[in-house]
Design an enzyme around this catalytic site. Structure first.
Site, mmCIF file in Angstrom:
data_model
loop_
_atom_site.group_PDB
_atom_site.id
_atom_site.type_symbol
_atom_site.label_atom_id
_atom_site.label_comp_id
_atom_site.label_asym_id
_atom_site.label_seq_id
_atom_site.Cartn_x
_atom_site.Cartn_y
_atom_site.Cartn_z
ATOM 1 N N ASP A 144 0.815 -1.199 0.000
ATOM 2 C CA ASP A 144 0.000 0.000 0.000
ATOM 3 C C ASP A 144 0.861 1.267 0.000
ATOM 4 O O ASP A 144 1.812 1.391 0.766
ATOM 5 C CB ASP A 144 -0.891 -0.012 1.255
ATOM 6 C CG ASP A 144 -1.723 1.238 1.402
ATOM 7 O OD1 ASP A 144 -2.612 1.458 0.563
ATOM 8 O OD2 ASP A 144 -1.472 2.011 2.352
ATOM 9 N N GLU A 182 1.301 0.017 -4.923
ATOM 10 C CA GLU A 182 0.521 1.233 -5.128
ATOM 11 C C GLU A 182 1.518 2.376 -4.991
ATOM 12 O O GLU A 182 2.168 2.513 -3.954
ATOM 13 C CB GLU A 182 -0.587 1.387 -4.097
ATOM 14 C CG GLU A 182 -1.387 2.669 -4.318
ATOM 15 C CD GLU A 182 -2.318 3.010 -3.177
ATOM 16 O OE1 GLU A 182 -3.328 3.694 -3.427
ATOM 17 O OE2 GLU A 182 -2.044 2.624 -2.021
#
Length: 604
Positions: A265, A301
């Site tokens: 993330d 990400e």
């Protein structure tokens, strides 16, 4: 086969005793408190570099324990494998060797076969557990999915949350089930031929339940400030121990839980000035320390669009990350199908179709281009040299749905014809596609932001959530802001649970048939010809996008009329079509509104 990942910290059963080890450089003394009431205390011996350790005989699987710092505060183990009563309570000793893997011979799948499905365990089923999710795996196989991507499952405060506020990175959320229940889910997925990837958060800890500041302030580096306070210390004094903590976490999920990869993330939010930053070191460790015959995938990400993290070696294998979520393609498609241009969509307001074409052919839309949303600051790196496999495409994700005030999915916002065109582009282009749970049957349930914090923090989050949307014209009225669902209300969480009965309704059945059809075509015509190399595109006639990709032994073409009005005099695509959205496409040289065609020509 039984598996355990050996870690230099936490609780580990070793030959009739349990070794407890904690890095607490800010503490003078540490005890381990044993039992449900913590009434049995054993002092830990201070070692070098802030470490404390003790071996306690007769302690086995399931024993509750906590660490007492300087005779005062009791805290859970930051490397706890299980915290059955929540993140503020005692940890539990886990013997991972009690779990017997039934499908330990599973080696994963090559990335060229990847069709991902992002899901949130708590809302995927009414029960919201790992065990309940197992029952839905056959649906995913029939749909054409090859990889499940779980939103974070590391323990967070309360019983409901997205998972991005986790504070115990090694402990699965107790509300979803025990560690063995998660292993059963992964094992069952492997039995179905499904890979399982896990979303992990290494850029911050959640605001509630993180006790590291009390005894290990060196876990954070105040030189770097983030939206969550001082950054995790990946580049200051003592950072070696911090880096090892997260590297072992990655290896733990892959070794002990047999995950087929990780989705990292928001790596752009990791502050690290090291020559070899933590993202690079972690990716290298995963590649070097896992079995060479396993397919392990790392997906990033990364809002910075750093193409250098996605490089391939001479044989075409990823050297660091396998792929990156391509938010650019989502944003361009979102503007095209909704005409929303607020906030970060301003970067795609002027030429979204051109940017869609660039994403499908070259990877990123922003490859060093100035970003209007960022006051003209350049964003991204050139990506056309990378294969399509380096970019995960999607029309929806938890972020893009859940960060809306009312959590609406695209099916509630877009013309169905435009949405079908967008979905066809994502599912049939060479880049690996990803679905967000429920989109395959046009789910009407929202996916809202929800959490379960303590009273003081809960009130602040609710106020902040509503104030955040106050910058938009439609929410400037406080009365309208008050209609935004409260993230801490259980009703907000319940409203976000999928309604599986929708799959049998006429609209749901039609959407499901469409997704299954597209994925079957991908499996037959696209996947066998991957990996792809170069792509090219052009936008003509205002709304006509034409694309071309060189694949293994073939050239694939696509054409899309991304407008409601038909276009006349359109030249047919080369090769034999394998997908046509409308049987009347090409009749008299006319392409109807939102027409999509994919064709392939073999190379001899």
């Amino acid at each position: 086969m039984r598996r355990a990942h050996r870690m230099p910290f936490g609780a580990a059963i070793e030959g009739g005793a349990t070794r407890f080890r904690l890095w607490a450089p800010g503490a003078g003394a540490v005890d381990v408190l044993l039992g449900n009431d913590g009434s049995i205390a054993h002092p830990l011996v201070r070692l070098d570099d802030g470490w404390f350790e003790a071996r306690v005989a007769g302690i086995g699987d399931g024993t509750r324990y906590a660490f007492r710092i300087d005779g005062g505060r009791s805290v859970p183990d930051p490397a706890s494998r299980s915290n059955p009563d929540g993140v503020h309570a005692s940890s539990a000793v886990v013997d991972p060797l009690t779990f017997d893997w039934r499908h330990d011979d599973w080696k994963g799948r090559p990335w060229n076969e990847a069709v991902l499905y992002e899901l949130h365990i708590g809302t995927f089923t009414p029960a919201g557990t790992f065990a309940a999710a197992v029952q839905r795996l056959p649906h995913l196989v029939e749909l054409g999915i090859t990889a499940v991507e779980l939103m974070p499952v590391a323990a967070f405060p309360g019983r409901r949350g997205w998972g991005y506020d986790g504070v115990l990175p090694f402990a699965p959320v107790a509300a979803y089930g025990a560690p063995d229940d998660l292993k059963k889910f992964v094992d069952a997925a492997h039995a179905c031929g499904l890979m399982v990837l896990l979303d992990v958060v290494y850029n911050h800890f959640g605001p509630e339940g993180n006790y590291l500041h009390a005894y290990a302030p060196g876990f954070f580096n105040p030189r770097h400030q983030t939206p969550w306070g001082a950054a995790i210390n990946f580049d200051g004094d003592g950072s070696r121990n911090v880096r090892d903590f997260f590297i072992h976490n990655a290896l733990y999920w892959i070794d002990e839980f047999r995950f087929d990869g990780l989705r990292m993330d928001a790596v752009h939010a990791i502050a690290d000035d090291s020559e070899s930053d933590i993202v690079t070191e972690l990716a290298q460790a995963v590649r070097q320390r896992t079995e060479p015959d396993r397919h392990i995938h790392i997906v990033l990400e990364n809002d910075r669009n750093e193409a250098r993290r996605l490089v391939r070696d001479a044989s075409g294998r990823a050297t660091l990350a396998t792929a990156q979520w391509n938010d650019d393609i989502h944003h361009a498609l979102h503007v095209l199908v909704t005409d929303e241009r607020d906030g970060y969509y301003a970067d795609y307001a002027q030429r979204p179709l051109w940017q869609l074409g660039r994403c499908l052919a070259e990877g990123f839309a922003y490859q060093g281009d100035p970003s209007p949303f960022r006051d003209g600051e350049p964003r991204g790196e050139p990506s056309a040299q990378l294969p399509s496999a380096a970019f995960v495409s999607f029309t929806q994700t938890h972020d893009q749905v859940g960060n809306r005030a009312f959590g609406e999915r695209l099916a509630a916002l877009a013309d169905p014809r435009a949405l079908r065109a967008a979905v066809a582009c994502v599912l049939l282009a060479p880049a690996p596609p990803m679905l967000f749970m429920g989109e395959e049957f046009g789910a009407t349930t929202p996916f809202l932001y929800f959490c379960d914090f303590g009273p003081e923090l809960a009130a602040a989050v609710s106020r902040g959530r509503r104030a955040e949307f106050g910058q938009f014209a439609r929410f400037r009225d406080p009365a309208v802001q008050a209609t935004i669902p409260d993230p801490n209300a259980e009703t907000t969480f319940v409203a976000s649970q999928l309604d599986w009965s929708e799959i049998d309704a006429p609209a749901g059945a039609q959407w499901l048939a469409f997704y299954r059809h597209c994925l079957a075509l991908r499996r037959e015509h696209v996947a066998p010809r991957l990996p792809g190399s170069d792509g090219s595109f052009e936008v003509t006639r205002g709304s006509l996008l034409r694309l071309r990709w060189t694949l293994a032994g073939a050239t694939m073409h696509a054409g899309v009329n991304f407008a409601a009005a038909p276009l006349a005099g359109v030249e047919a695509l080369p090769g034999k079509p394998f997908y046509e959205s409308d049987p009347e496409i090409g009749a008299g040289g006319i392409w109807p509104g939102f027409a999509v065609v994919f064709s392939v020509t073999s190379q001899r």
